[in-house]
Motif scaffolding. Structure first.
Motif, PDB file in Angstrom:
ATOM      1  N   LYS A  25       0.833  -1.208   0.000  1.00 29.88           N
ATOM      2  CA  LYS A  25       0.000   0.000   0.000  1.00 29.88           C
ATOM      3  C   LYS A  25       0.864   1.253   0.000  1.00 29.88           C
ATOM      4  O   LYS A  25       0.588   2.226  -0.714  1.00 29.88           O
ATOM      5  CB  LYS A  25      -0.916   0.013   1.229  1.00 29.88           C
ATOM      6  CG  LYS A  25      -2.132  -0.899   1.120  1.00 29.88           C
ATOM      7  CD  LYS A  25      -2.963  -0.814   2.396  1.00 29.88           C
ATOM      8  CE  LYS A  25      -4.120  -1.800   2.355  1.00 29.88           C
ATOM      9  NZ  LYS A  25      -4.859  -1.831   3.635  1.00 29.88           N
ATOM     10  N   VAL A  28       2.400   1.682  -3.486  1.00 28.10           N
ATOM     11  CA  VAL A  28       1.394   2.140  -4.461  1.00 28.10           C
ATOM     12  C   VAL A  28       1.079   3.619  -4.247  1.00 28.10           C
ATOM     13  O   VAL A  28       0.938   4.381  -5.199  1.00 28.10           O
ATOM     14  CB  VAL A  28       0.121   1.271  -4.369  1.00 28.10           C
ATOM     15  CG1 VAL A  28      -1.013   1.867  -5.194  1.00 28.10           C
ATOM     16  CG2 VAL A  28       0.417  -0.160  -4.835  1.00 28.10           C
ATOM     17  N   THR A  34      -1.953   6.408 -10.663  1.00 27.45           N
ATOM     18  CA  THR A  34      -2.851   5.470  -9.995  1.00 27.45           C
ATOM     19  C   THR A  34      -2.881   4.151 -10.761  1.00 27.45           C
ATOM     20  O   THR A  34      -3.001   4.147 -11.986  1.00 27.45           O
ATOM     21  CB  THR A  34      -4.283   6.056  -9.931  1.00 27.45           C
ATOM     22  OG1 THR A  34      -4.224   7.310  -9.253  1.00 27.45           O
ATOM     23  CG2 THR A  34      -5.215   5.120  -9.182  1.00 27.45           C
ATOM     24  N   LEU A  35      -2.760   3.062 -10.039  1.00 26.62           N
ATOM     25  CA  LEU A  35      -2.828   1.755 -10.692  1.00 26.62           C
ATOM     26  C   LEU A  35      -4.232   1.515 -11.242  1.00 26.62           C
ATOM     27  O   LEU A  35      -5.224   1.936 -10.654  1.00 26.62           O
ATOM     28  CB  LEU A  35      -2.481   0.640  -9.707  1.00 26.62           C
ATOM     29  CG  LEU A  35      -1.059   0.571  -9.166  1.00 26.62           C
ATOM     30  CD1 LEU A  35      -0.893  -0.687  -8.330  1.00 26.62           C
ATOM     31  CD2 LEU A  35      -0.025   0.609 -10.277  1.00 26.62           C
ATOM     32  N   GLN A  39      -4.236  -3.864 -12.972  1.00 25.93           N
ATOM     33  CA  GLN A  39      -2.913  -3.947 -12.346  1.00 25.93           C
ATOM     34  C   GLN A  39      -3.033  -4.379 -10.888  1.00 25.93           C
ATOM     35  O   GLN A  39      -2.262  -5.211 -10.413  1.00 25.93           O
ATOM     36  CB  GLN A  39      -2.198  -2.595 -12.430  1.00 25.93           C
ATOM     37  CG  GLN A  39      -1.679  -2.266 -13.829  1.00 25.93           C
ATOM     38  CD  GLN A  39      -1.184  -0.834 -13.910  1.00 25.93           C
ATOM     39  OE1 GLN A  39      -1.809   0.079 -13.374  1.00 25.93           O
ATOM     40  NE2 GLN A  39      -0.075  -0.634 -14.584  1.00 25.93           N
ATOM     41  N   ARG A  40      -3.998  -3.802 -10.188  1.00 23.98           N
ATOM     42  CA  ARG A  40      -4.199  -4.152  -8.776  1.00 23.98           C
ATOM     43  C   ARG A  40      -4.553  -5.633  -8.621  1.00 23.98           C
ATOM     44  O   ARG A  40      -3.990  -6.345  -7.790  1.00 23.98           O
ATOM     45  CB  ARG A  40      -5.315  -3.297  -8.168  1.00 23.98           C
ATOM     46  CG  ARG A  40      -4.939  -1.844  -7.936  1.00 23.98           C
ATOM     47  CD  ARG A  40      -6.131  -1.040  -7.424  1.00 23.98           C
ATOM     48  NE  ARG A  40      -5.785   0.341  -7.212  1.00 23.98           N
ATOM     49  CZ  ARG A  40      -5.212   0.826  -6.107  1.00 23.98           C
ATOM     50  NH1 ARG A  40      -4.934   0.012  -5.109  1.00 23.98           N
ATOM     51  NH2 ARG A  40      -4.920   2.102  -6.000  1.00 23.98           N
ATOM     52  N   ILE A  74       6.271  -4.574  -8.101  1.00 25.79           N
ATOM     53  CA  ILE A  74       5.599  -4.862  -6.826  1.00 25.79           C
ATOM     54  C   ILE A  74       6.026  -6.240  -6.321  1.00 25.79           C
ATOM     55  O   ILE A  74       6.325  -6.420  -5.128  1.00 25.79           O
ATOM     56  CB  ILE A  74       4.068  -4.778  -6.997  1.00 25.79           C
ATOM     57  CG1 ILE A  74       3.639  -3.316  -7.193  1.00 25.79           C
ATOM     58  CG2 ILE A  74       3.349  -5.402  -5.803  1.00 25.79           C
ATOM     59  CD1 ILE A  74       2.184  -3.134  -7.580  1.00 25.79           C
TER      60      ILE A  74
END
Length: 202
Positions: A25, A28, A34-35, A39-40, A74
């Motif tokens: 978090k 990000v 912003t993803l 992607q998330r 990530i």
């Protein structure tokens, strides 16, 4: 053949890399964009797979510019914070340098050491341009958490201390032997998790 390979992988062991939700978090939030929902969702599925004690074997497909690299970043961040190393192999030096710049820019605030290893260029995020010997030394002793490069990653003399994640970008450009060599470039009883990325549906 695919089912046989899946059965074989299920008998192999991999390091279970814990999913640190707060860390992800924070990362990000630090991004200047912003993803997307895709992607998330993809990053979440990959992180959950990496928690398992058997090797992940995922293909991430998306158009050029769709943000596959940030998803791989990530995963590499999660691995690094768990004490593991990641190898990112790409087909060209230009792409390797682009990835090195991106990984360094976004991961330096999280105290992640990133290395670059190609035929003509080598670098470390904490030093800038560095000799190949310096890069190889830091990879061998585990100081460098993420090593990005071309086929140079599977040349003689490259030894990881704790390689637990392998990322192949434009994976269709690599042969089976090259992929196998990178996964086996590891003096451990466990098999690294594998994330293959491509913009070309196969």
């Amino acid at each position: 053949a695919v089912l046989r390979e899946r059965v074989r992988l299920n008998t192999e062991k991999a390091k279970s890399i814990s999913f640190d939700a707060e860390l992800i978090k924070e990362f990000v939030k630090s991004l200047p964009f912003t993803l997307t929902e895709a992607q998330r969702k993809t990053a979440f599925q990959i992180l959950k797979d990496m928690e398992k004690p058997r090797p992940m074997n995922r293909l991430l497909q998306g158009d050029v510019g769709s943000g596959k690299t940030i998803v791989a970043m990530i995963a590499a961040l999660a691995a690094a914070k768990a004490g593991s190393q990641t190898a990112v192999m790409v087909p060209t030096e230009i792409l390797a340098q682009q990835h090195y710049a991106g990984f360094t820019k976004f991961l330096t605030p999280f105290n992640i050491e990133v290395g670059l290893l190609c035929a003509k260029h080598s670098a470390l995020s904490s030093y800038g341009s560095a000799s190949k010997a310096a890069v190889l030394g830091q990879v061998k002793n585990g100081e460098t958490s993420i090593l990005i490069g071309t086929n140079a990653l599977i040349q003689k003399g490259v030894a990881f201390k704790k390689l637990d994640l392998v990322v192949l970008d434009e994976q269709h450009r690599f042969g089976i032997d090259q992929r196998a060599a990178l996964v086996k470039n590891n003096k451990k009883t466990t098999v690294p998790h594998l994330l293959s990325m491509t913009a070309t549906p196969i």
